[in-house]
Design an enzyme around this catalytic site. Structure first.
Site, mmCIF file in Angstrom:
data_model
loop_
_atom_site.group_PDB
_atom_site.id
_atom_site.type_symbol
_atom_site.label_atom_id
_atom_site.label_comp_id
_atom_site.label_asym_id
_atom_site.label_seq_id
_atom_site.Cartn_x
_atom_site.Cartn_y
_atom_site.Cartn_z
ATOM 1 N N SER A 90 0.690 -1.225 -0.035
ATOM 2 C CA SER A 90 -0.067 -0.177 0.010
ATOM 3 C C SER A 90 0.821 1.235 0.066
ATOM 4 O O SER A 90 2.112 1.357 0.170
ATOM 5 C CB SER A 90 -0.871 0.077 1.348
ATOM 6 O OG SER A 90 -1.711 -1.215 1.406
HETATM 7 N N1 SAH Z 1 0.019 -5.543 4.234
HETATM 8 C C1 SAH Z 1 0.886 -5.682 2.906
HETATM 9 C C2 SAH Z 1 -0.125 -5.414 1.719
HETATM 10 C C3 SAH Z 1 -0.324 -6.616 1.013
HETATM 11 S S1 SAH Z 1 -1.548 -6.720 -0.292
HETATM 12 C C4 SAH Z 1 2.309 -4.880 2.864
HETATM 13 O O1 SAH Z 1 2.634 -4.167 3.735
HETATM 14 O O2 SAH Z 1 2.820 -5.209 1.888
HETATM 15 C C5 SAH Z 1 -2.695 -7.663 0.361
HETATM 16 C C6 SAH Z 1 -2.200 -9.148 0.570
HETATM 17 O O3 SAH Z 1 -3.261 -9.802 1.234
HETATM 18 C C7 SAH Z 1 -1.607 -9.788 -0.336
HETATM 19 O O4 SAH Z 1 -0.487 -10.270 -0.219
HETATM 20 C C8 SAH Z 1 -2.731 -11.146 -0.562
HETATM 21 O O5 SAH Z 1 -1.909 -12.234 -0.876
HETATM 22 C C9 SAH Z 1 -2.954 -11.250 0.888
HETATM 23 N N2 SAH Z 1 -4.449 -11.791 1.073
HETATM 24 C C10 SAH Z 1 -5.368 -11.807 0.161
HETATM 25 N N3 SAH Z 1 -6.377 -12.738 0.770
HETATM 26 C C11 SAH Z 1 -5.721 -13.243 1.824
HETATM 27 C C12 SAH Z 1 -6.377 -14.339 2.842
HETATM 28 N N4 SAH Z 1 -7.610 -14.721 2.759
HETATM 29 N N5 SAH Z 1 -5.728 -14.616 3.878
HETATM 30 C C13 SAH Z 1 -4.490 -14.020 4.191
HETATM 31 N N6 SAH Z 1 -3.969 -12.971 2.988
HETATM 32 C C14 SAH Z 1 -4.618 -12.837 1.906
#
Ligand code: SAH
Length: 240
Positions: A90
């Protein structure tokens, strides 16, 4: 030149190279530090991020170390960046906003869903006692484990699983931060939120504008508030 003076010449040359690379490395580190200071001023403070703990964590956390090589030079820009596997880290403002809104305290235990690069987990880990974070994509989860470990974030714990079910063994949590857009608020997460706790979660259809929602639990009653329109990657399910 005799052997002695040759050795001396080699030694002083090596010493010079070591000193020069030291200077270069600290110059590069300083560059990033300056970029972070600027990011905090222009992207965060100017837009109403005031929580001192959040600002300090954003100043300290080395965002560029969570970003793939080809994107590193964009690390402190005002936008999300690709981290592979179709996922994104993000924008700094959103990370700071989600951190500030849960009013993090040092004794807190926080659950994050969507580890991704591990950056949001690291920002939280700068402030609170324990961070539990869940990632559904194995490669991303393993990479985040490696980076967090290398940077000594011993209080950030990563699990590779479907975050829909939360992390029962470590519940209840003082706060929950969800960084993927869900179609509804997962009931297991509500259950694992402490009474008096706050959850921040983007809710809405995948690939459309979603609402960033603040969910508060008081005396087992839920209140929800729409905070702003956002665009997050979709919350996936293990059987997708
Ligand atoms: N917080 C992260 C942003 C990642 S984007 C950062 O600081 O980089 C969102 C993430 O959520 C992705 O990596 C995706 O694979 C994960 N995601 C999506 N659905 C999910 C689920 N059901 N359980 C765990 N992770 C999930």
């Amino acid at each position: 030149m005799n052997i002695k003076s040759k050795t001396a010449a080699y030694l002083s040359l090596s010493l010079l190279i070591i000193i020069l690379s030291g200077i270069l490395i600290s110059f590069a580190a300083d560059q990033y530090q300056q970029q972070r200071e600027q990011m905090v001023r222009t992207q965060l403070q100017n837009r109403g991020i005031t929580d001192q703990k959040t600002l300090e964590a954003m100043r300290t956390t080395e965002r560029h170390k969570f970003i793939p090589g080809n994107q590193k030079r964009h690390a402190y820009e005002d936008r999300p960046l690709p981290i592979g596997y179709g996922q994104t880290i993000s924008q700094p403002y959103i990370v700071a906003f989600m951190t500030q809104i849960i009013e993090p305290k040092s004794h807190y235990r926080v659950l994050e869903i969507g580890t991704g690069s591990g950056y949001q987990a690291a920002v939280l880990a700068e402030i609170v006692d324990e961070v539990y974070t869940i990632e559904i994509i194995e490669e991303l989860g393993n990479h985040a484990i490696e980076v967090l470990d290398k940077l000594n974030y011993n209080n950030a714990h990563v699990k590779i699983a479907d975050g829909y079910y939360g992390w029962e063994e470590h519940a209840p949590f003082d706060a929950i931060v969800v960084t993927a857009a869900a179609e509804h608020i997962p009931p297991p997460l509500v259950k694992q939120l402490k009474d008096g706790g706050k959850m921040i979660i983007p809710v809405g259809s995948p690939f459309r504008v979603q609402q960033l929602m603040l969910v508060e639990k008081k005396n087992d009653q839920l209140t929800t508030k729409n905070l702003m329109p956002v665009r997050f990657v979709p919350f996936r399910r293990a059987d997708d």
